[in-house]
Design an enzyme around this catalytic site. Structure first.
Site, mmCIF file in Angstrom:
data_model
loop_
_atom_site.group_PDB
_atom_site.id
_atom_site.type_symbol
_atom_site.label_atom_id
_atom_site.label_comp_id
_atom_site.label_asym_id
_atom_site.label_seq_id
_atom_site.Cartn_x
_atom_site.Cartn_y
_atom_site.Cartn_z
ATOM 1 C CE1 TYR A 1 -4.158 -1.948 4.848
ATOM 2 C CE2 TYR A 1 -3.217 0.165 4.206
ATOM 3 C CZ TYR A 1 -3.865 -1.004 3.873
ATOM 4 O OH TYR A 1 -4.225 -1.230 2.576
ATOM 5 C CB SER B 1 -0.884 0.006 1.243
ATOM 6 O OG SER B 1 -1.515 1.266 1.384
ATOM 7 C CE LYS C 1 -1.886 -3.913 2.689
ATOM 8 N NZ LYS C 1 -2.210 -5.304 2.268
HETATM 9 N N1 LIG Z 1 -8.557 -0.462 -2.249
HETATM 10 C C1 LIG Z 1 -7.393 0.178 -2.225
HETATM 11 O O1 LIG Z 1 -7.253 1.315 -2.768
HETATM 12 C C2 LIG Z 1 -6.209 -0.433 -1.571
HETATM 13 C C3 LIG Z 1 -5.069 0.371 -1.399
HETATM 14 C C4 LIG Z 1 -3.930 -0.194 -0.863
HETATM 15 C C5 LIG Z 1 -3.936 -1.531 -0.502
HETATM 16 N N2 LIG Z 1 -5.077 -2.289 -0.644
HETATM 17 C C6 LIG Z 1 -5.003 -3.685 -0.247
HETATM 18 O O2 LIG Z 1 -5.607 -4.496 -1.237
HETATM 19 C C7 LIG Z 1 -6.181 -5.655 -0.603
HETATM 20 C C8 LIG Z 1 -7.639 -5.800 -1.007
HETATM 21 O O3 LIG Z 1 -8.377 -4.734 -0.453
HETATM 22 P P1 LIG Z 1 -9.796 -4.229 -0.975
HETATM 23 O O4 LIG Z 1 -9.647 -2.782 -1.186
HETATM 24 O O5 LIG Z 1 -10.265 -5.079 -2.092
HETATM 25 O O6 LIG Z 1 -10.696 -4.411 0.331
HETATM 26 P P2 LIG Z 1 -11.851 -5.465 0.693
HETATM 27 O O7 LIG Z 1 -12.208 -5.217 2.103
HETATM 28 O O8 LIG Z 1 -12.923 -5.394 -0.326
HETATM 29 O O9 LIG Z 1 -11.130 -6.867 0.517
HETATM 30 C C9 LIG Z 1 -10.431 -7.526 1.517
HETATM 31 C C10 LIG Z 1 -10.970 -8.931 1.620
HETATM 32 O O10 LIG Z 1 -10.165 -9.688 2.532
HETATM 33 C C11 LIG Z 1 -11.028 -10.529 3.274
HETATM 34 N N3 LIG Z 1 -10.380 -10.897 4.535
HETATM 35 C C12 LIG Z 1 -10.179 -10.103 5.615
HETATM 36 N N4 LIG Z 1 -9.559 -10.785 6.586
HETATM 37 C C13 LIG Z 1 -9.359 -12.044 6.110
HETATM 38 C C14 LIG Z 1 -8.729 -13.195 6.645
HETATM 39 N N5 LIG Z 1 -8.213 -13.198 7.885
HETATM 40 N N6 LIG Z 1 -8.683 -14.310 5.885
HETATM 41 C C15 LIG Z 1 -9.213 -14.320 4.643
HETATM 42 N N7 LIG Z 1 -9.834 -13.259 4.089
HETATM 43 C C16 LIG Z 1 -9.884 -12.122 4.813
HETATM 44 C C17 LIG Z 1 -12.293 -9.701 3.475
HETATM 45 O O11 LIG Z 1 -13.411 -10.499 3.797
HETATM 46 C C18 LIG Z 1 -12.398 -8.967 2.149
HETATM 47 O O12 LIG Z 1 -13.231 -9.656 1.220
HETATM 48 C C19 LIG Z 1 -5.973 -5.455 0.898
HETATM 49 O O13 LIG Z 1 -4.813 -6.150 1.312
HETATM 50 C C20 LIG Z 1 -5.756 -3.977 1.024
HETATM 51 O O14 LIG Z 1 -5.025 -3.651 2.178
HETATM 52 C C21 LIG Z 1 -6.214 -1.757 -1.162
#
Ligand SMILES: NC(=O)c1ccc[n+]([C@@H]2O[C@H](COP(=O)([O-])OP(=O)(O)OC[C@H]3O[C@@H](n4cnc5c(N)ncnc54)[C@H](O)[C@@H]3O)[C@@H](O)[C@H]2O)c1
Length: 287
Positions: free
Chosen positions: A164, A151, A168
Site C-alpha cells: 500500500y 497516505s 501511495k
Molecule cells: N481513511 C483514512 O484515514 C485514509 C488514510 C490514508 C489514505 N486513505 C485513502 O483514501 C481513499 C479512500 O479511503 P476510505 O478510507 O474512504 O476507504 P473506503 O474503503 O471507505 O473507500 C474506498 C472505496 O473505493 C472503492 N473501490 C475499491 N476498489 C475499487 C475499484 N477497483 N474501482 C472502483 N472503486 C473501488 C470501495 O468500494 C470503497 O467504496 C483510499 O485511496 C485510501 O487508501 C484513507
C-alpha cells in the site's frame, strides 16, 4: 460562479467513506459529479451497484447533480468506461479525484505477489488509468484538476503496508511529473493524505482517535484543490481532524567531492551528508 460550479468531476471509490464526502461536497458546490464505485469489500473482493447508487440518490435528494458508475478503476477498460460515463452524461470531464482504494495488509515477510499486485492495481494503476483517460479532455479544454489519494503510510511508512505504501508514494511520483507536463494547459495535479474514520481505518486506529477524524474534515481540502481558484500543483497535504499540513521533500547542502570518493571518504562525510539543517525545498537538478 467560483469554485467547482458546473465542473464535471469524477470521484472514484465514492460509494462510501471519504469519496462519498468528496462527492457530496462537490455536488453541494454545484459540480456535476460522477460517483464511481465498484461496490466491493475492503480487500477489493466482490462488486455491486448499491453503494454508488445510494450516494447518487443522496446527492439528488439534496438538489445536486450526479450519475453513478460501477466500473473498476483497476483496468484500462474500466477507467475508459468511467470517463466515457462523464463525457456521455455531461459532455466532458474537468477533474478526477483518484480516491478508490483497497487494503491487503501483512508484514513484508508474509507478502504475497497477489496482495502486492492487487493493491498496486487499484491505487497506482487505477490512478494512472483514470487520469490517462481524462488527460486528452484536460489538454483540449486547457483545464484539468487531479487529486490523488496518497497516505502517510507511503510518505512515512507503516508496518504491514509495504504494498500500500509503495503504491501511495508512487502516486506522488506520478503527480510530480504530471504537474510539469500539465502546467501549460492549466492541468494541476496534487495529492491529499487523509486521516479519517472509515471502514478502511475502522480496526487500524484506536476508537478515541477515530472519533476525532470525521471524513467531512478532508472534503473541503479536496474541493479547494479541484477548484478554479487553485493554482498549486505537485503539492502534497496531510488532512484530517481539523488540521491540514503540507509535506514536501527537502534537500540539504550535502558534501562535495572533487574526485570519486572512497567508502572511507563517504563515511567521513556522512554526518554532513545527512545533516538537514539549512535544507531547502528539493528541485530536480536535471529538470
Ligand atoms: N481513511 C483514512 O484515514 C485514509 C488514510 C490514508 C489514505 N486513505 C485513502 O483514501 C481513499 C479512500 O479511503 P476510505 O478510507 O474512504 O476507504 P473506503 O474503503 O471507505 O473507500 C474506498 C472505496 O473505493 C472503492 N473501490 C475499491 N476498489 C475499487 C475499484 N477497483 N474501482 C472502483 N472503486 C473501488 C470501495 O468500494 C470503497 O467504496 C483510499 O485511496 C485510501 O487508501 C484513507
Amino acid at each position: 460562479m467560483p469554485g467547482v460550479a458546473d465542473r464535471v468531476i469524477v470521484v472514484t471509490g465514492a460509494g462510501g467513506g471519504l469519496g462519498r464526502e468528496y462527492a457530496m461536497l462537490l455536488a453541494r458546490e454545484g459540480a456535476l459529479v460522477v460517483v464511481n464505485d465498484l461496490g466491493g469489500a475492503r480487500d477489493g473482493s466482490g462488486a455491486g451497484h448499491s453503494m454508488a447508487d445510494a450516494v447518487v440518490q443522496e446527492i439528488r435528494d439534496a438538489g445536486g447533480t450526479a450519475i453513478a458508475n460501477y466500473d473498476s478503476v483497476a483496468t484500462e477498460e474500466g477507467a475508459a468506461a468511467l470517463i466515457k460515463t462523464a463525457v456521455d452524461e455531461f459532455g466532458t470531464v474537468h477533474g478526477v479525484v483518484n480516491n478508490a482504494g483497497i487494503l491487503r495488509d501483512g508484514s513484508f515477510a508474509k507478502m504475497t505477489t497477489e496482495n502486492w499486485e492487487s493493491v498496486q492495481r487499484v491505487h497506482l494503476w487505477g490512478g494512472y488509468f483514470v487520469t490517462r483517460a481524462a488527460w486528452p479532455y484536460f489538454k483540449e479544454q486547457n483545464h484539468g484538476r487531479v487529486v490523488m489519494a496518497t497516505s502517510t503510510s507511503g510518505l512515512f511508512g507503516n508496518f504491514g503496508q509495504a504494498n500500500y505504501g509503495a503504491a501511495k508514494l508512487g502516486l506522488v511520483g506520478l503527480i510530480n511529473t504530471l504537474a510539469i507536463e500539465g502546467r501549460k494547459n492549466d492541468i494541476l495535479t496534487n495529492a491529499v493524505a487523509p486521516l479519517a474514520a472509515t471502514r478502511m481505518t475502522a480496526d487500524i486506529a484506536p476508537q478515541e482517535m477515530l472519533d476525532q477524524l470525521p471524513p467531512a474534515h478532508v472534503a473541503g481540502v479536496v474541493g479547494y484543490l479541484m477548484s478554479d481558484e487553485c493554482t498549486d500543483t505537485a503539492t502534497v497535504v496531510v488532512a484530517g481532524g481539523g488540521s491540514v499540513r503540507r509535506v514536501a521533500l527537502f534537500q540539504n547542502k550535502g558534501a562535495h567531492f572533487a574526485t570519486p570518493p572512497s567508502i572511507d571518504e563517504v563515511a567521513a562525510q556522512w554526518d554532513l551528508i545527512t545533516d538537514m539543517s539549512g535544507a531547502e525545498l528539493g528541485l530536480n537538478p536535471l529538470g
